[in-house]
Design a protein around this motif. Structure first.
Motif, PDB file in Angstrom:
ATOM      1  N   TYR A 358      47.690  72.210 -26.016  1.00  0.00           N
ATOM      2  CA  TYR A 358      46.388  72.638 -25.514  1.00  0.00           C
ATOM      3  C   TYR A 358      45.701  71.498 -24.774  1.00  0.00           C
ATOM      4  N   ASN A 359      44.647  71.840 -24.046  1.00  0.00           N
ATOM      5  CA  ASN A 359      43.946  70.853 -23.247  1.00  0.00           C
ATOM      6  C   ASN A 359      42.541  70.649 -23.803  1.00  0.00           C
ATOM      7  N   PRO A 360      42.352  69.538 -24.545  1.00  0.00           N
ATOM      8  CA  PRO A 360      41.014  69.311 -25.083  1.00  0.00           C
ATOM      9  C   PRO A 360      40.003  69.159 -23.957  1.00  0.00           C
TER      10      PRO A 360
ATOM     11  N   LEU B  30      46.164  55.460 -16.536  1.00  0.00           N
ATOM     12  CA  LEU B  30      47.333  54.583 -16.378  1.00  0.00           C
ATOM     13  C   LEU B  30      48.393  54.912 -17.427  1.00  0.00           C
ATOM     14  N   GLN B  31      47.926  55.139 -18.656  1.00  0.00           N
ATOM     15  CA  GLN B  31      48.855  55.430 -19.752  1.00  0.00           C
ATOM     16  C   GLN B  31      49.591  56.759 -19.504  1.00  0.00           C
ATOM     17  N   LEU B  40      49.901  51.531 -24.626  1.00  0.00           N
ATOM     18  CA  LEU B  40      48.623  51.270 -25.296  1.00  0.00           C
ATOM     19  C   LEU B  40      48.349  52.312 -26.374  1.00  0.00           C
ATOM     20  N   MET B  41      48.813  53.512 -26.114  1.00  0.00           N
ATOM     21  CA  MET B  41      48.613  54.620 -27.055  1.00  0.00           C
ATOM     22  C   MET B  41      49.660  55.684 -26.729  1.00  0.00           C
ATOM     23  N   SER B  42      49.728  56.711 -27.558  1.00  0.00           N
ATOM     24  CA  SER B  42      50.722  57.752 -27.279  1.00  0.00           C
ATOM     25  C   SER B  42      50.270  58.574 -26.076  1.00  0.00           C
ATOM     26  N   PHE B  43      51.203  59.215 -25.453  1.00  0.00           N
ATOM     27  CA  PHE B  43      50.908  60.059 -24.295  1.00  0.00           C
ATOM     28  C   PHE B  43      49.905  61.146 -24.681  1.00  0.00           C
ATOM     29  N   GLU B  44      50.171  61.754 -25.851  1.00  0.00           N
ATOM     30  CA  GLU B  44      49.308  62.851 -26.307  1.00  0.00           C
ATOM     31  C   GLU B  44      47.874  62.368 -26.487  1.00  0.00           C
ATOM     32  N   ALA B  46      46.458  59.759 -25.072  1.00  0.00           N
ATOM     33  CA  ALA B  46      45.906  59.427 -23.758  1.00  0.00           C
ATOM     34  C   ALA B  46      45.412  60.688 -23.051  1.00  0.00           C
ATOM     35  N   VAL B  47      46.202  61.769 -23.158  1.00  0.00           N
ATOM     36  CA  VAL B  47      45.812  63.031 -22.510  1.00  0.00           C
ATOM     37  C   VAL B  47      44.528  63.565 -23.146  1.00  0.00           C
ATOM     38  N   LYS B  48      44.477  63.500 -24.486  1.00  0.00           N
ATOM     39  CA  LYS B  48      43.302  64.024 -25.188  1.00  0.00           C
ATOM     40  C   LYS B  48      42.047  63.248 -24.789  1.00  0.00           C
TER      41      LYS B  48
END
Lengths: 566, 213
Positions: A358-360, B30-31, B40-44, B46-48
């Motif tokens: 999902y996309n927060p 960037l991530q 720096l952090m997980s992809f998930e 970073a997306v959140k």
């Protein structure tokens, strides 16, 4: 006296014995002579033709034909006598034979013998003009030999009762091994096995329900060019009732292959049979076996899947081939929208994916759609090498460009197309080769590239994994180092897609921006030059500050002097 | 030394939320983009973070827009006087000359900031472009990349996802430059922290020699 009497008796006995032996010897030589008083020559002259011929043809004589078939030459005279030709002498029919002539014919096989018999013997009296009085009879006489229906010597009047039920009426002739010679010389069997009809789903139909234009009085002669042409016409017969199914079939890769006259290409008959028309049973295993009879490799891959496991455990909802590929409108994998097939059974999959995909700050299902739209389910749910699939699409029509379209537009042969993509023929299309090819194509056809994530070998998509084994790691795809091959796929009319391995780095090129406009995967297809520009921008930003600061530091004495009024 | 109230509270709140969001968005961007090179952090994660901050930036933009629209200051502060082009170009040239030369030799800053004219001509052009074009474009393209199905209409309006991504990333490149130049220029007050402090307090100390922020 006694001696004389004894001698006379002995002499008489010897005479009788000699005469008897002679008679016996004569019989062995000429068969059943009518009278022992006649010489062979006299008998030959006086014997009727039937007597003469039968003297040999009553014995179990046979002739071996070139084909190895044995032709029985024994004639049952009683059979002739009871036939409509009961009063005929042999030479009435066999006019090329006589007591002095016995020509020798060398037929290749029984078919040729029977055809010759009809033409040379029967049709001497039963000419076309007489046969034409009955159209059906005339038509049959052109495609079948007389003996098929009327027998050999025991010629029977083969009158068919018009009051017979229609199917029985047709089968009177068509249950026999009759054939039709097609225009190209091929032979079509027009024999119908009555038992097949009765065991078919069409058992309640009349012959004329399918074979329109035929009746007890009408039997038109159809000119059919070849067996392939006949099968094309057969599809039209099915279409009379099964319009929807045939229309669906006509859109399929099967139909394209069939109309291109490719060997083994399926039509209605190949799957449903001729007169033994079978409804494909709801038995999943039988359905699978039907497709597997041609698609062996695919069947093998399917057996390596969780779907087959369900099938072998006889689970009622286990999917077989047609659940995903459809039964009649089987499309090439690149056009089939197979994800929709997955979703048609896995109805809750969107919700299930949406729990983690999902996309927060929101949890919209449309974000799942984003993934379902651009990646095949098999990328995460099946074993196999993954690839970015690029396909050529007509910019205006938004339809796939086929190899045949390219061949036509660019004046290349179909075989040449692959070589024009991979110019150095090393099996991998490099960036330069790829854009060069695309530019050449774009000069003649307005195209763009459509992208999707899939498996290199579409057959691997059958190897569906269990839910636990499915991929949930985003970086499997969302990384420029993701293990994805590049594949350019171009549809081929009635054939499997032409796939060419391309360097996947083409997606990281600036040329991808105008050419692959609707496909972008975060990380995977990032445009590399932007990374370089970002680094340059940061360096310039820092450089600007440092440079300006340095100049300010260097020029500090000037400002100090000015402030001090020097 | 006189104090001028240059930055009202809503502007200050907007600025610092914007500043933090920008920095974190650049880092998480960037991530996301270079997951194979940066860890720096997980992809998930970073997306959140990137998605959340994207919406915060969107809301924040509306704080700025509403404030300046309702106060009517947007026209005074942000819109360069295109109707007086010669005068404006002259002023802009003088300002550029000041940064390139005058500041080195101790010339006075030709621009004197007031609440109704807080930007010099160069700032005015830059901030006009950034606030009216760049940030809205960054947000809109971000929305398309956030959910291309939901914003399919916007995607096709912009000419496809590749163009959308090009705009989003092109602006990311520009912000990479802007961020450092902006930070450096903010140290050009009468003391290196003067402008930065003003962005917290709202009051710019007007020194004898007008300086730039």
């Amino acid at each position: 006296m006694k001696k004389t009497l004894y001698f006379s008796f002995l002499l008489l006995s010897l005479l009788l014995l000699t005469t008897g032996l002679l008679a016996a010897t004569s019989k062995r030589v000429i068969g059943s002579l009518p009278s022992q008083d006649l010489s062979l020559k006299e008998w030959k002259q006086k014997a009727s033709f039937n007597e003469y011929c039968m003297s040999c043809h009553k014995i179990d004589l046979s002739k071996t034909l070139k084909s190895g078939e044995k032709l029985n030459l024994k004639v049952n005279l009683n059979e002739i006598k009871q036939s409509v030709h009961g009063n005929f002498q042999c030479i009435v029919c066999h006019s090329d034979f006589s007591k002095t002539k016995h020509p020798l014919y060398r037929f290749k096989n029984k078919r040729e013998y029977a055809a010759n018999l009809s033409k040379q013997i029967c049709q001497k009296c039963h000419t076309d003009a007489t046969l034409r009085r009955n159209q059906v009879h005339y038509t049959i006489s052109k495609t079948a030999s007389c003996i098929e229906c009327h027998g050999y010597h025991g010629v029977k009047p083969a009158k068919i009762g018009k009051n017979l039920p229609e199917n029985q009426y047709c089968l009177t002739c068509h249950s026999k091994s009759i054939t039709k010679k097609l225009e190209n010389g091929e032979v079509l069997s027009v024999k119908v096995d009555g038992s097949h009809l009765l065991s078919s789903v069409h058992k309640d139909l009349k012959c004329t329900d399918c074979h329109k234009g035929y009746s007890k009085t009408e039997h038109p002669i159809k000119k059919i060019a070849s067996l392939k042409e006949y099968r094309k016409q057969a599809i039209e017969i099915c279409k009379q009732c099964h319009t929807k199914e045939v229309d669906q079939f006509n859109k399929s890769i099967h139909a394209k292959a069939f109309y291109q006259e490719k060997e083994k290409a399926p039509d209605c008959i190949r799957c449903h049979d001729y007169h033994k028309v079978a409804r494909i049973l709801p038995n999943n295993e039988l359905k699978f076996n039907l497709c597997a009879s041609c698609h062996g490799e695919e069947a093998k891959a399917y057996k390596d899947s969780i779907h087959f496991k369900a099938l072998s455990e006889s689970k009622p909802n286990a999917p077989n081939c047609s659940n995903c590929h459809k039964a009649h409108d089987v499309l090439p994998v690149s056009m089939a929208k197979l994800n929709d097939s997955c979703l048609s059974c896995h109805k809750d999959s969107k919700k299930a994916h949406n729990k983690w995909l999902y996309n927060p700050p929101f949890t919209l299902e449309s974000f799942v759609d984003v993934h379902f739209k651009s990646a095949s389910c098999s990328v995460c749910h099946a074993k196999g090498e993954k690839a970015v699939m690029l396909s050529l699409v007509d910019k205006a029509k938004k339809t796939g460009i086929t190899v045949e379209d390219l061949s036509k537009a660019l004046n290349w042969s179909v075989e040449e197309v692959k070589n024009k993509i991979d110019l150095n023929k090393d099996g991998l299309v490099q960036e330069k080769e790829f854009w060069q090819f695309l530019n050449t194509v774009k000069q003649k056809v307005k195209v763009e590239l459509k992208g999707r994530l899939d498996l290199v070998n579409s057959n691997d998509a059958h190897k569906i994994l269990s839910k636990k084994e499915a991929i949930k790691d985003c970086t499997v795809c969302h990384s420029s180092e993701a293990k994805f091959a590049g594949v350019l796929e171009i549809n081929k009319e009635g054939d499997k897609t032409l796939k060419t391995l391309v360097d996947r780095k083409i997606l990281n090129s600036v040329y991808a921006i105008p050419n692959v406009r609707d496909f972008y995967v975060l990380g995977l297809s990032r445009i590399s030059v932007l990374d370089i520009l970002f680094v340059l921008a940061v360096v310039c930003g820092i450089g600007f500050g440092l440079g300006h600061l340095s100049l300010r530091i260097i020029t500090t004495p000037i400002r100090r002097k000015r402030r001090e009024g020097k | 030394m006189k104090k001028v109230y240059l930055h009202p509270l809503p502007v200050r709140i907007w600025h610092w939320i914007n500043a933090i969001s920008f920095i974190v968005l650049i880092i998480t961007g960037l991530q996301i983009r270079l997951v194979d090179k940066i860890n720096l952090m997980s992809f998930e994660s970073a997306v959140k973070i990137h998605s959340w901050l994207g919406f915060i930036l969107l809301a924040n933009y509306f704080i700025w827009l509403c404030y300046y629209l309702f106060t009517g200051k947007i026209f005074k502060i942000y819109i360069p006087p295109f109707w007086r082009p010669i005068e404006f170009i002259k002023k802009a040239f003088n300002q550029a000359k000041y940064y390139a030369y005058g500041i080195m030799v101790g010339d006075k800053n030709p621009h004197h900031p007031t609440p109704d004219s807080k930007f010099n001509p160069l700032q005015q052009v830059f901030y006009f472009i950034i606030m009216i074009f760049c940030i809205p474009l960054q947000i809109l393209t971000g929305l398309v990349l956030w959910d291309p199905v939901q914003f399919a209409w916007l995607e096709s309006l912009m000419g496809g996802i590749q163009i959308v991504s090009l705009i989003h990333n092109g602006l990311w490149v520009f912000y990479g430059f802007f961020l450092f130049v902006h930070i450096y220029l903010s140290t050009l007050g009468h003391t290196p922290l003067a402008h930065i402090i003003a962005m917290f307090t709202g009051y710019e100390e007007e020194h004898e020699e007008h300086t730039e922020h």
